[in-house]
Design an enzyme around this catalytic site. Sequence first.
Site: not given
Ligand code: NAP
Ligand code: 1JT
Length: 253
Positions: A11, A153, A160
């Site tokens: 990721g 979301y 999730k």
């Molecule tokens: P990110 O940098 O965009 O990472 C998401 C990753 O998932 C990217 O590397 C993406 O690759 C990969 N991915 C999507 N489809 C895939 C597939 N078919 N096979 C393999 N990899 C794939 O965003 P991030 O915020 O760090 O997200 C990482 C994790 O943290 C996610 O599970 C997200 O839900 C979780 N999370 C994020 C937040 C937040 O606020 N950012 C909060 C809580 C949890 P591509 O770019 O090529 O699609």
């Molecule tokens: C994905 C996206 C997974 C955004 C994500 C994610 N997990 C956490 N975030 C951040 C987020 C997204 C929304 C949100 C609050 C936090 C976008 C691409 C698909 C996977 O809603 C209030 C939508």
Amino acid sequence: MLENKVGMIFGVANKRSIAWACAASCAAEGAKLAFTYQGERLKENVEKLAAELPGSLVVPCDVTNQAEVDAAFAAVGEKYGKLDFVVHSIAFAPKEALEGEFVTTTREAFTTALEISAFSLTQIALAASPLMIEGGSIVTMTYYGAEKVVMNYNVMGVAKAALEASTRYLAADLGKQNIRVNAISAGPINTLSARGVKGMGSLLGYVAERSPLKRNVQASEVGNTALFLVSDMSSGITGETIYVDCGYNIMGV
Ligand code: NAP
Ligand code: 1JT
């Protein structure tokens, strides 16, 4: 803390990715790392980042392609001969599914979101377990929208919820092999995925105002918690969801 340990990081899209923060924390403690990327588009990005960490491996792995998943684990087995930990930091849902009402989610969006964001953990755990000959630790990333309704979301919240339940079932199955499985529930962070989402700016402000620590969480804080969970410091913890959200989830009114 991770000398002689081998980890696989799923990721990393760029240096803002939560997966990259996890990699940085683990590499600083001596872990050897393998990185996977999805598609040619991200290959160069991930290779450039991995080059900062000598001795690392970079392999393609789109989780919707079982042959690529198998090949990625085979490459790790060949280079390192074992695996100690996995950071699963992958999620996807079509953009239209992350706005408006949940009730309009299509069958296709639902299936895609759950396949990539939830099923992939089970797929990866099954492929990882034969390489985890000395036991192991698997860490995934979740979000508060799994348990409470967070506007927009939508289907990611349902995915999730499935991911958190999968964490518990996998922990129960793999415990006998001394493989632990845990989730980190991170507060909102401005990554590439998050940026694509409507209202992310106001969500960040809302959470910062209401959380006990009065700020948003940093990716490095999630990375350090992942380091704890993949290290022997957390040897008694499995099946848990640990919040790294500046305390936001504990607040009522
Ligand atoms: P990110 O940098 O965009 O990472 C998401 C990753 O998932 C990217 O590397 C993406 O690759 C990969 N991915 C999507 N489809 C895939 C597939 N078919 N096979 C393999 N990899 C794939 O965003 P991030 O915020 O760090 O997200 C990482 C994790 O943290 C996610 O599970 C997200 O839900 C979780 N999370 C994020 C937040 C937040 O606020 N950012 C909060 C809580 C949890 P591509 O770019 O090529 O699609
Ligand atoms: C994905 C996206 C997974 C955004 C994500 C994610 N997990 C956490 N975030 C951040 C987020 C997204 C929304 C949100 C609050 C936090 C976008 C691409 C698909 C996977 O809603 C209030 C939508």
